[in-house]
Design an enzyme around this catalytic site. Structure first.
Site, PDB file in Angstrom:
ATOM      1  N   TYR A 118      -0.954 -21.105   9.844  1.00  0.00           N
ATOM      2  CA  TYR A 118      -0.121 -19.965  10.271  1.00  0.00           C
ATOM      3  C   TYR A 118       1.002 -20.453  11.195  1.00  0.00           C
ATOM      4  CZ  TYR A 118       0.948 -15.464  12.610  1.00  0.00           C
ATOM      5  OH  TYR A 118       1.554 -14.352  13.150  1.00  0.00           O
ATOM      6  N   ASP A 150       0.832  -1.200   0.000  1.00  0.00           N
ATOM      7  CA  ASP A 150       0.000   0.000   0.000  1.00  0.00           C
ATOM      8  C   ASP A 150       0.876   1.264   0.000  1.00  0.00           C
ATOM      9  OD1 ASP A 150      -1.596   2.177   0.805  1.00  0.00           O
ATOM     10  OD2 ASP A 150      -3.005   0.836   1.819  1.00  0.00           O
TER      11      ASP A 150
HETATM   12  N1  LIG Z   1       0.446  -8.496  15.873  1.00  0.00           N
HETATM   13  C1  LIG Z   1       0.658  -9.631  16.505  1.00  0.00           C
HETATM   14  O1  LIG Z   1       0.016  -9.940  17.516  1.00  0.00           O
HETATM   15  C2  LIG Z   1       1.723 -10.580  16.017  1.00  0.00           C
HETATM   16  C3  LIG Z   1       2.125 -11.618  16.868  1.00  0.00           C
HETATM   17  C4  LIG Z   1       3.104 -12.499  16.447  1.00  0.00           C
HETATM   18  C5  LIG Z   1       3.693 -12.343  15.210  1.00  0.00           C
HETATM   19  N2  LIG Z   1       3.291 -11.325  14.401  1.00  0.00           N
HETATM   20  C6  LIG Z   1       3.945 -11.202  13.093  1.00  0.00           C
HETATM   21  O2  LIG Z   1       4.515  -9.922  12.999  1.00  0.00           O
HETATM   22  C7  LIG Z   1       4.561  -9.518  11.631  1.00  0.00           C
HETATM   23  C8  LIG Z   1       3.930  -8.123  11.517  1.00  0.00           C
HETATM   24  O3  LIG Z   1       2.582  -8.201  11.949  1.00  0.00           O
HETATM   25  P1  LIG Z   1       1.699  -6.911  12.283  1.00  0.00           P
HETATM   26  O4  LIG Z   1       0.959  -7.224  13.506  1.00  0.00           O
HETATM   27  O5  LIG Z   1       2.541  -5.699  12.194  1.00  0.00           O
HETATM   28  O6  LIG Z   1       0.671  -6.990  11.051  1.00  0.00           O
HETATM   29  P2  LIG Z   1      -0.119  -5.879  10.231  1.00  0.00           P
HETATM   30  O7  LIG Z   1      -0.281  -4.638  11.021  1.00  0.00           O
HETATM   31  O8  LIG Z   1      -1.313  -6.576   9.691  1.00  0.00           O
HETATM   32  O9  LIG Z   1       0.896  -5.584   9.026  1.00  0.00           O
HETATM   33  C9  LIG Z   1       1.181  -6.585   8.085  1.00  0.00           C
HETATM   34  C10 LIG Z   1       2.129  -6.029   7.048  1.00  0.00           C
HETATM   35  O10 LIG Z   1       2.411  -7.074   6.104  1.00  0.00           O
HETATM   36  C11 LIG Z   1       2.334  -6.537   4.805  1.00  0.00           C
HETATM   37  N3  LIG Z   1       1.962  -7.583   3.853  1.00  0.00           N
HETATM   38  C12 LIG Z   1       1.025  -8.545   4.012  1.00  0.00           C
HETATM   39  N4  LIG Z   1       0.962  -9.308   2.904  1.00  0.00           N
HETATM   40  C13 LIG Z   1       1.880  -8.811   2.044  1.00  0.00           C
HETATM   41  C14 LIG Z   1       2.295  -9.155   0.718  1.00  0.00           C
HETATM   42  N5  LIG Z   1       1.742 -10.174   0.038  1.00  0.00           N
HETATM   43  N6  LIG Z   1       3.271  -8.438   0.124  1.00  0.00           N
HETATM   44  C15 LIG Z   1       3.832  -7.398   0.767  1.00  0.00           C
HETATM   45  N7  LIG Z   1       3.496  -7.014   2.019  1.00  0.00           N
HETATM   46  C16 LIG Z   1       2.521  -7.709   2.637  1.00  0.00           C
HETATM   47  C17 LIG Z   1       1.267  -5.456   4.901  1.00  0.00           C
HETATM   48  O11 LIG Z   1       1.477  -4.536   3.865  1.00  0.00           O
HETATM   49  P3  LIG Z   1       0.275  -3.893   2.976  1.00  0.00           P
HETATM   50  O12 LIG Z   1      -0.895  -3.708   3.885  1.00  0.00           O
HETATM   51  O13 LIG Z   1       0.876  -2.612   2.486  1.00  0.00           O
HETATM   52  O14 LIG Z   1       0.048  -4.880   1.919  1.00  0.00           O
HETATM   53  C18 LIG Z   1       1.555  -4.848   6.272  1.00  0.00           C
HETATM   54  O15 LIG Z   1       2.547  -3.849   6.169  1.00  0.00           O
HETATM   55  C19 LIG Z   1       3.815 -10.597  10.851  1.00  0.00           C
HETATM   56  O16 LIG Z   1       4.753 -11.498  10.308  1.00  0.00           O
HETATM   57  C20 LIG Z   1       3.000 -11.288  11.921  1.00  0.00           C
HETATM   58  O17 LIG Z   1       2.709 -12.619  11.555  1.00  0.00           O
HETATM   59  C21 LIG Z   1       2.334 -10.432  14.773  1.00  0.00           C
END
Ligand SMILES: NC(=O)c1ccc[n+]([C@@H]2O[C@H](COP(=O)([O-])OP(=O)(O)OC[C@H]3O[C@@H](n4cnc5c(N)ncnc54)[C@H](OP(=O)(O)O)[C@@H]3O)[C@@H](O)[C@H]2O)c1
Length: 252
Positions: free
Chosen positions: A156, A42
């Site tokens: 996942y 985005d």
């Molecule tokens: N939040 C939690 O509780 C949590 C816990 C454990 C692990 N994690 C891990 O931490 C990481 C970050 O999570 P978050 O919580 O920050 O998630 P988030 O706020 O949903 O952000 C996800 C990011 O991934 C990008 N993304 C998703 N699919 C993509 C694709 N096909 N190509 C390019 N970019 C893509 C999105 O970009 P666009 O929107 O611009 O496409 C967005 O910047 C992830 O790997 C998640 O699994 C999160």
């Protein structure tokens, strides 16, 4: 003496920089002196991240990581345009809950591409000649979901478990290339991913999950600090590990 965790002048590529943990990682790296390449799909939200960064030399490189075959060439382009990469933080990811009885190929593709296959392709891209600095670091983002059994979250969790294994293997395979590979495993962090997850639960279920976090939910900055540390020379003798960043979630 160089301050601990300093990233001055380093070129750091952050995926998932349009949101949550990736956005916080970009901000933390910039505050430590890095030139940051921001990636996500985005462009508008990447521009919002860019506007928040300290320092200079940052840039946007929007890209859809589901096109796994194109990733190594895209990494090469980033190095050609902004210099060899000193640090790559792969924060992009997708979490969608679904019981195994109702998953199909399209679901596997979505979850495995965004979380695991993209990481392997980014690693392959970073290793290419001319793409990485003499001493570089790759940080992947797993999850505590890799360590616990969670009904409805199997695909996942498997993808995130794959990242833990990949971290060890890549660390050994890339030794001669001067690339350290480490991983962080967050528990629940207050991001849009958490908000989407909250909408799939009842209030009681969500409060039970909150209660299982001894120090409450994390902030994106809590994970970003750990990632920045692993990218920096302060972690130069740390390789192949997955660091829980979970406020004691796994310790209880
Ligand atoms: N939040 C939690 O509780 C949590 C816990 C454990 C692990 N994690 C891990 O931490 C990481 C970050 O999570 P978050 O919580 O920050 O998630 P988030 O706020 O949903 O952000 C996800 C990011 O991934 C990008 N993304 C998703 N699919 C993509 C694709 N096909 N190509 C390019 N970019 C893509 C999105 O970009 P666009 O929107 O611009 O496409 C967005 O910047 C992830 O790997 C998640 O699994 C999160």
């Amino acid at each position: 003496m160089t301050p601990l965790g300093d990233l001055s002048g380093r070129h750091v590529l952050v995926t998932g920089a349009s949101s949550g943990i990736g956005r916080a990682t970009a901000a933390t790296a910039a505050s430590l002196g890095a030139r940051v390449t921001l990636s996500g799909r985005d462009g508008g939200r990447l521009s919002e991240t860019l506007a928040r960064l300290d320092g200079h030399g940052h840039r946007i490189a929007a890209f859809d990581l589901s096109d796994v075959d194109s990733i190594p060439g895209w990494v090469k382009l980033q190095a050609a345009e902004a210099g060899p990469i000193d640090g790559l933080a792969h924060c992009a990811g997708v979490q969608i809950g679904k019981p195994v009885r109702s998953v199909d190929q399209a679901f596997f593709d979505t979850i495995l591409h965004a979380n695991l296959l993209s990481a392997l392709a980014l690693a392959r891209g970073l290793r290419q000649k001319g793409c990485h600095a003499e001493r570089a670091a790759l940080v992947l983002v797993s999850s505590v979901a890799a360590e616990i059994g969670q009904p409805g979250n199997v695909v996942y969790s498997a993808a995130k478990g794959g990242l833990v294994s990949a971290t060890r293997g890549l660390a050994m395979e890339f030794l001669r290339d001067g690339i350290r590979v480490n991983c962080v495993a967050p528990a629940m962090v207050e991001t849009e991913m958490m908000e989407r997850f909250r909408q799939t639960t009842t209030v009681e279920q969500f409060e039970a999950i909150r209660a299982a976090h001894p120090m409450g939910f994390g902030k994106p900055e809590d994970v970003a600090s750990a990632i920045a540390f692993l990218l920096s020379d302060a972690a130069r003798w740390i390789n192949g590990v997955t660091l829980p960043v979970d406020g004691g979630y796994l310790a209880k």
